[in-house]
Design a protein around this motif. Structure first.
Motif, PDB file in Angstrom:
ATOM      1  N   LYS A  99     -68.590 -52.634  39.905  1.00  0.00           N
ATOM      2  CA  LYS A  99     -67.266 -52.152  39.518  1.00  0.00           C
ATOM      3  C   LYS A  99     -66.258 -53.288  39.444  1.00  0.00           C
ATOM      4  O   LYS A  99     -65.227 -53.167  38.777  1.00  0.00           O
ATOM      5  CB  LYS A  99     -66.802 -51.098  40.523  1.00  0.00           C
ATOM      6  N   GLY A 100     -66.543 -54.392  40.157  1.00  0.00           N
ATOM      7  CA  GLY A 100     -65.659 -55.548  40.084  1.00  0.00           C
ATOM      8  C   GLY A 100     -65.070 -55.975  41.414  1.00  0.00           C
ATOM      9  O   GLY A 100     -64.222 -56.872  41.448  1.00  0.00           O
ATOM     10  N   TYR A 101     -65.523 -55.368  42.505  1.00  0.00           N
ATOM     11  CA  TYR A 101     -65.042 -55.793  43.816  1.00  0.00           C
ATOM     12  C   TYR A 101     -65.682 -57.129  44.187  1.00  0.00           C
ATOM     13  O   TYR A 101     -66.828 -57.397  43.841  1.00  0.00           O
ATOM     14  CB  TYR A 101     -65.335 -54.734  44.876  1.00  0.00           C
ATOM     15  N   THR A 102     -64.921 -57.941  44.897  1.00  0.00           N
ATOM     16  CA  THR A 102     -65.372 -59.275  45.287  1.00  0.00           C
ATOM     17  C   THR A 102     -65.703 -59.299  46.777  1.00  0.00           C
ATOM     18  O   THR A 102     -65.210 -58.451  47.540  1.00  0.00           O
ATOM     19  CB  THR A 102     -64.277 -60.309  45.002  1.00  0.00           C
ATOM     20  N   PRO A 103     -66.504 -60.261  47.230  1.00  0.00           N
ATOM     21  CA  PRO A 103     -66.771 -60.381  48.673  1.00  0.00           C
ATOM     22  C   PRO A 103     -65.500 -60.526  49.491  1.00  0.00           C
ATOM     23  O   PRO A 103     -65.357 -59.910  50.549  1.00  0.00           O
ATOM     24  CB  PRO A 103     -67.643 -61.638  48.760  1.00  0.00           C
ATOM     25  N   SER A 104     -64.556 -61.326  48.992  1.00  0.00           N
ATOM     26  CA  SER A 104     -63.324 -61.559  49.754  1.00  0.00           C
ATOM     27  C   SER A 104     -62.491 -60.292  49.880  1.00  0.00           C
ATOM     28  O   SER A 104     -61.863 -60.051  50.920  1.00  0.00           O
ATOM     29  CB  SER A 104     -62.500 -62.673  49.108  1.00  0.00           C
ATOM     30  N   SER A 105     -62.484 -59.454  48.848  1.00  0.00           N
ATOM     31  CA  SER A 105     -61.703 -58.213  48.925  1.00  0.00           C
ATOM     32  C   SER A 105     -62.324 -57.238  49.919  1.00  0.00           C
ATOM     33  O   SER A 105     -61.619 -56.537  50.648  1.00  0.00           O
ATOM     34  CB  SER A 105     -61.591 -57.559  47.540  1.00  0.00           C
ATOM     35  N   ILE A 106     -63.655 -57.193  49.966  1.00  0.00           N
ATOM     36  CA  ILE A 106     -64.339 -56.297  50.908  1.00  0.00           C
ATOM     37  C   ILE A 106     -64.149 -56.789  52.342  1.00  0.00           C
ATOM     38  O   ILE A 106     -63.911 -56.001  53.265  1.00  0.00           O
ATOM     39  CB  ILE A 106     -65.823 -56.184  50.541  1.00  0.00           C
ATOM     40  N   TYR A 131     -57.191 -53.444  35.763  1.00  0.00           N
ATOM     41  CA  TYR A 131     -58.082 -54.586  35.971  1.00  0.00           C
ATOM     42  C   TYR A 131     -59.509 -54.173  35.628  1.00  0.00           C
ATOM     43  O   TYR A 131     -59.997 -53.135  36.095  1.00  0.00           O
ATOM     44  CB  TYR A 131     -58.006 -55.064  37.412  1.00  0.00           C
ATOM     45  N   PHE A 132     -60.174 -55.003  34.840  1.00  0.00           N
ATOM     46  CA  PHE A 132     -61.517 -54.699  34.353  1.00  0.00           C
ATOM     47  C   PHE A 132     -62.437 -55.894  34.578  1.00  0.00           C
ATOM     48  O   PHE A 132     -61.982 -57.041  34.680  1.00  0.00           O
ATOM     49  CB  PHE A 132     -61.490 -54.380  32.853  1.00  0.00           C
ATOM     50  N   CYS A 133     -63.724 -55.610  34.609  1.00  0.00           N
ATOM     51  CA  CYS A 133     -64.719 -56.678  34.623  1.00  0.00           C
ATOM     52  C   CYS A 133     -65.804 -56.329  33.616  1.00  0.00           C
ATOM     53  O   CYS A 133     -66.005 -55.160  33.266  1.00  0.00           O
ATOM     54  CB  CYS A 133     -65.321 -56.867  36.013  1.00  0.00           C
ATOM     55  N   ILE A 134     -66.493 -57.337  33.156  1.00  0.00           N
ATOM     56  CA  ILE A 134     -67.597 -57.111  32.234  1.00  0.00           C
ATOM     57  C   ILE A 134     -68.775 -56.502  32.989  1.00  0.00           C
ATOM     58  O   ILE A 134     -69.068 -56.892  34.114  1.00  0.00           O
ATOM     59  CB  ILE A 134     -68.014 -58.431  31.532  1.00  0.00           C
ATOM     60  N   ASN A 161     -65.985 -52.345  32.883  1.00  0.00           N
ATOM     61  CA  ASN A 161     -65.754 -51.369  33.947  1.00  0.00           C
ATOM     62  C   ASN A 161     -64.354 -51.563  34.502  1.00  0.00           C
ATOM     63  O   ASN A 161     -63.969 -52.689  34.818  1.00  0.00           O
ATOM     64  CB  ASN A 161     -66.763 -51.544  35.081  1.00  0.00           C
ATOM     65  N   ARG A 162     -63.615 -50.459  34.615  1.00  0.00           N
ATOM     66  CA  ARG A 162     -62.308 -50.591  35.257  1.00  0.00           C
ATOM     67  C   ARG A 162     -62.511 -50.699  36.760  1.00  0.00           C
ATOM     68  O   ARG A 162     -63.052 -49.803  37.393  1.00  0.00           O
ATOM     69  CB  ARG A 162     -61.391 -49.408  34.943  1.00  0.00           C
ATOM     70  N   THR A 163     -62.076 -51.824  37.308  1.00  0.00           N
ATOM     71  CA  THR A 163     -62.183 -52.064  38.744  1.00  0.00           C
ATOM     72  C   THR A 163     -61.139 -51.254  39.490  1.00  0.00           C
ATOM     73  O   THR A 163     -61.437 -50.551  40.460  1.00  0.00           O
ATOM     74  CB  THR A 163     -61.991 -53.555  39.050  1.00  0.00           C
TER      75      THR A 163
END
Length: 561
Positions: free
Chosen positions: A300-307, A531-534, A547-549
């Motif tokens: 979905k576009g979540y990053t390690p730092s955000s989690i 915010y989107f990611c491929i 995908n909309r993050t």
């Protein structure tokens, strides 16, 4: 130097600090011990962060151990995904990966010890009978008719179990504790059962497998774990954990401490229930972006730092509570606001024809990739006499509150001119197919003559586009706590995934197409949309999927309020 923020806010740190005060030479050891029967989710991330960060904080070690005691539900693909997720979060386990199955021979010996002490027996009651004999919270259990077999007889029967001389369900090994205990788990729990299934590590070497509670505490002891951290649902299991350690010959006794599990609004975290969603084709798999598995969140576009920031924000307590989904979204929105490239995309296109511009009119504008970060560079957009805008950015009928394009009104195109809508074209079914507008070529970077700034909308030139699919994800469930519902499938949100077919800017699209096979996660803020990611899994070079993050604001909570 210790992280004082963790030290002061984490009750587990306070326990560890006291342990270090008692024993200055304490060698801190913990572990992350997943069962390889599914993919990791955001709740596991909380445990991963806790165990690995504590190991770092106290200069100790954190093992990765798979508690692989049930080959019926385990799979090597789960092991691979778990290893990947831990590395993706940025953690490295101590030494080699460990498996409870490595200790099966030792566990078998410890089981024999209990038999020889008269503390375990082979039972021939089936599952339903064992459940019936166990009693309830209000009524004590009753002894199995096989409970008083001799030690010699139990040793022989247990060996027969090991040799495969009983069928599945025909016999099991139970601890002999107390059938009237107030803790139901202490009412002669099953320690071993028969399973004739190939194991992903031990192959066909064993046909009897230890139960999780038996293997878990002994594996902790074998590995020298000092602090065994688990969630509150294992609080009652601590009695059995300590009983097994006490009555076997292990010399090391880890201490178990419990913290609250992560409960997330509008989400299911049970691996069993997630598998039901997959089996019923409600979701597409363990990496579906609508579920909070780490694979799904990553896609979905979540990053390690955000989690990790989310896990730090919710903290570690002994109080179970339901965490707002908006807090998780806040963490990724905050990060992407700083790092995502700004560009324009049209999800539901409608054509705008600028009649006073020549059909060969072509202008190039250089626009920033991020308005607050010049170091992120710029990219080029093209302006021609025919553009796309969002269908929702035009209204045929007059509405005083509507602050976008409408007949007879002016609007500014982002980075470009002010236009005025003069008429519309419709098809035979009365659907608007294009809007005819006047473009004021004297308004580039300037205020209009009346000094009144019109609203701004985004756009893309028809000749400067690449088609794309946009997947808009919402919560999978339409109630806050579906975990509490027996029929949780009744509360599925039918609009959890909406697909749109539109366009992105050509230069951005070409850049993505070159990198689509590099497995690089590219993030964008599609202006005014989100915010989107491929999507690296479903996208192709000639067919991009985004995908909309997360939205630009907390849409879900604003809908609730």
């Amino acid at each position: 130097m210790m992280n004082t923020k963790i030290k002061n806010n984490n009750f587990i740190c306070q326990i560890i600090n006291k342990d270090f005060n008692k024993n200055k030479d304490l060698s801190f050891r913990t572990r992350f011990p997943p069962e390889p029967n599914g993919y990791l989710h955001i709740g596991h991330a909380k445990s991963i962060c806790l165990n690995f960060e504590l190991a770092h904080l106290y200069k100790g070690q954190c093992n990765l151990r798979f508690d692989d005691t049930n080959p019926l539900k385990e799979n090597i693909k789960y092991i691979d995904s778990i290893k990947y997720d831990i590395n993706w979060l940025g953690y490295k386990w101590y030494g080699e990966i460990r498996y409870s199955s490595e200790y099966f021979s030792k566990l078998y010996q410890y089981a024999q010890e209990l038999i020889k002490k008269g503390l375990a027996y082979v039972d021939h009651l089936n599952k339903e009978q064992i459940r019936e004999y166990r009693g309830t919270l209000n009524t004590p259990g009753k002894n199995s008719p096989y409970r008083n077999r001799t030690i010699k007889e139990n040793i022989e029967l247990f060996q027969k179990m090991k040799k495969g001389e009983f069928s599945e369900g025909e016999a099991c090994l139970r601890a002999k504790i107390d059938m009237s205990s107030s803790f139901i788990i202490m009412r002669d729990p099953v320690l071993y059962r028969i399973i004739f299934t190939k194991h992903h590590q031990t192959k066909k070497k064993w046909c009897i497998y230890p139960m999780y509670d038996f293997a878990h505490c002994l594996s902790d002891s074998i590995e020298g774990i000092t602090h065994s951290l688990c969630t509150l649902e294992f609080q009652d299991n601590k009695c059995l954990y300590n009983w097994i350690l006490k009555h076997t010959s292990v010399t090391h006794h880890p201490k178990q401490y419990e913290f609250s599990r992560l409960n997330l609004e509008f989400s299911i975290l049970s691996k069993r229930k997630l598998k039901i969603l997959i089996d019923k084709n409600i979701i597409k798999g363990w990496d579906d972006p609508r579920i909070p598995t780490l694979s799904g969140l990553r896609r979905k576009g979540y990053t390690p730092s955000s989690i990790k920031e989310f896990c730090q924000k919710i903290g570690v307590t002994k109080q179970n509570n339901l965490i707002e989904f908006g807090m998780l979204e806040y963490c990724i929105r905050k990060e992407l606001n700083q790092t995502a490239i700004r560009t324009m995309a049209i999800l539901e296109p409608i054509k705008v024809f600028l009649y006073n511009l020549d059909q060969n009119h072509k202008e190039k504008f250089i626009v920033p990739n991020h308005p607050d970060n010049p170091e992120m560079g710029t990219h080029e957009i093209i302006f021609t006499n025919t553009i796309y805008i969002e269908r929702s950015d035009f209204k045929e009928k007059y509405d005083k509150k509507y602050k976008r394009l409408k007949l007879g009104e002016k609007i500014r195109l982002r980075y470009s001119y002010i236009i005025t809508a003069e008429k519309i074209e419709k098809d035979k079914d009365n659907n608007i197919i294009s809007i005819i507008c006047y473009c004021d070529l004297h308004t580039l970077g300037k205020k209009p003559k009346n000094n009144k700034n019109p609203p701004v909308i985004h756009w893309i030139s028809v000749n400067n586009t690449i088609p794309a699919e946009f997947r808009l994800y919402s919560q999978l469930f339409n109630i806050k706590n579906p975990e509490q519902q027996k029929n949780f499938l009744f509360y599925i949100n039918p609009a959890s995934l909406i697909k749109k077919n539109g366009f992105i800017e050509k230069k951005i699209g070409e850049t993505i197409q070159k990198k689509i096979n590099d497995n690089i996660k590219l993030f964008f803020q599609f202006e005014r949309i989100g915010y989107f990611c491929i999507d690296n899994i479903d996208s192709k070079k000639n067919y991009l999927i985004f995908n909309r993050t997360v939205s630009l604001r907390d849409i879900w909570n604003s809908k609730k309020n």
